[in-house]
Write a protein that holds these residues in place. Sequence first.
Motif, PDB file in Angstrom:
ATOM      1  N   LYS A  87      47.111  40.018  45.208  1.00 53.01           N
ATOM      2  CA  LYS A  87      47.885  40.658  46.276  1.00 53.01           C
ATOM      3  C   LYS A  87      47.169  41.869  46.875  1.00 53.01           C
ATOM      4  CE  LYS A  87      52.520  39.355  44.828  1.00 53.01           C
ATOM      5  NZ  LYS A  87      53.800  39.813  44.273  1.00 53.01           N
ATOM      6  N   THR A  88      46.018  42.234  46.306  1.00 58.54           N
ATOM      7  CA  THR A  88      45.297  43.433  46.753  1.00 58.54           C
ATOM      8  C   THR A  88      44.096  43.010  47.581  1.00 58.54           C
ATOM      9  OG1 THR A  88      46.004  44.548  44.721  1.00 58.54           O
ATOM     10  CG2 THR A  88      44.184  45.554  45.951  1.00 58.54           C
ATOM     11  N   ASP A  89      44.077  43.430  48.843  1.00 55.92           N
ATOM     12  CA  ASP A  89      43.074  42.948  49.799  1.00 55.92           C
ATOM     13  C   ASP A  89      41.634  43.041  49.298  1.00 55.92           C
ATOM     14  OD1 ASP A  89      44.785  42.010  51.710  1.00 55.92           O
ATOM     15  OD2 ASP A  89      44.715  43.822  52.951  1.00 55.92           O
ATOM     16  N   HIS A  90      41.237  44.183  48.776  1.00 57.23           N
ATOM     17  CA  HIS A  90      39.823  44.334  48.392  1.00 57.23           C
ATOM     18  C   HIS A  90      39.490  43.678  47.047  1.00 57.23           C
ATOM     19  CE1 HIS A  90      41.265  47.813  46.083  1.00 57.23           C
ATOM     20  NE2 HIS A  90      40.119  47.783  45.422  1.00 57.23           N
ATOM     21  N   LEU A  91      40.498  43.135  46.353  1.00 53.80           N
ATOM     22  CA  LEU A  91      40.270  42.481  45.058  1.00 53.80           C
ATOM     23  C   LEU A  91      40.484  40.968  45.100  1.00 53.80           C
ATOM     24  CD1 LEU A  91      42.209  44.956  42.712  1.00 53.80           C
ATOM     25  CD2 LEU A  91      39.776  45.007  43.330  1.00 53.80           C
TER      26      LEU A  91
ATOM     27  N   ASP B 264      43.025  49.923  36.509  1.00 57.68           N
ATOM     28  CA  ASP B 264      42.427  51.233  36.812  1.00 57.68           C
ATOM     29  C   ASP B 264      40.955  51.068  37.179  1.00 57.68           C
ATOM     30  OD1 ASP B 264      44.857  52.465  36.281  1.00 57.68           O
ATOM     31  OD2 ASP B 264      44.261  53.204  34.298  1.00 57.68           O
ATOM     32  N   HIS B 265      40.249  50.239  36.413  1.00 63.19           N
ATOM     33  CA  HIS B 265      38.822  49.996  36.664  1.00 63.19           C
ATOM     34  C   HIS B 265      38.618  49.357  38.043  1.00 63.19           C
ATOM     35  CE1 HIS B 265      34.627  49.000  35.619  1.00 63.19           C
ATOM     36  NE2 HIS B 265      34.864  47.869  36.261  1.00 63.19           N
ATOM     37  N   LEU B 266      39.405  48.336  38.344  1.00 58.64           N
ATOM     38  CA  LEU B 266      39.237  47.631  39.620  1.00 58.64           C
ATOM     39  C   LEU B 266      39.632  48.486  40.821  1.00 58.64           C
ATOM     40  CD1 LEU B 266      40.581  44.074  38.689  1.00 58.64           C
ATOM     41  CD2 LEU B 266      38.185  44.778  38.933  1.00 58.64           C
ATOM     42  N   MET B 267      40.617  49.341  40.656  1.00 56.09           N
ATOM     43  CA  MET B 267      41.077  50.183  41.767  1.00 56.09           C
ATOM     44  C   MET B 267      40.188  51.401  42.004  1.00 56.09           C
ATOM     45  SD  MET B 267      43.417  48.499  43.000  1.00 56.09           S
ATOM     46  CE  MET B 267      45.095  48.617  43.523  1.00 56.09           C
ATOM     47  N   ASN B 268      39.360  51.736  41.026  1.00 57.43           N
ATOM     48  CA  ASN B 268      38.456  52.882  41.159  1.00 57.43           C
ATOM     49  C   ASN B 268      37.280  52.472  42.044  1.00 57.43           C
ATOM     50  OD1 ASN B 268      36.522  54.897  40.869  1.00 57.43           O
ATOM     51  ND2 ASN B 268      36.946  55.205  38.700  1.00 57.43           N
ATOM     52  N   THR B 269      37.201  53.056  43.224  1.00 57.80           N
ATOM     53  CA  THR B 269      36.166  52.667  44.188  1.00 57.80           C
ATOM     54  C   THR B 269      34.752  53.056  43.747  1.00 57.80           C
ATOM     55  OG1 THR B 269      36.608  54.679  45.464  1.00 57.80           O
ATOM     56  CG2 THR B 269      37.731  52.646  46.171  1.00 57.80           C
TER      57      THR B 269
END
Length: 149
Positions: A78-82, A45-50
């Motif tokens: 697997k997540t492009d921005h991470l 949740d923390h990492l996905m919160n922009t």
Amino acid sequence: MQKNALHILLADDDEDDRLFFKDAFEEIKIQTNVNFVHDGMQLMDHLMNTDNKLPDILFLDLNMPKKTGKECLIEIKKTDHLKDIIIAIYSTSSSEEDIEDTFIQGANIYIKKPSDFNTLKKIINEVVTVNWHYHTSGLNRDNFLLRLK
């Protein structure tokens, strides 16, 4: 938050380990901003919160509730921005299977949690001062597992 400080995130469900980690960072001579999450769901949740700044280094415990560190590692990679976040596995496990799995899944380094404070400070200092662009360009199994001499 300090302007040029390294942004560090620790994902660990053990409160004592989080306090030990925080105290060690306070004693090293590198400017850091250390944040914590308590389980794998909270981490994602923390990492996905922009609105949240991505960490320069993520210290990731493997044994967490709700979502394990391995599950988080796979999802992050697997997540492009991470996928380019530097990930230091930070675990009590010294299982060859865990070490091998996390190496294959794309973690940058594997650290077995130390039991004494001075060793933890040495480890943290070593990890935050590595030139990660150089280190990851030649990543191999021999330099994946952090062993202090």
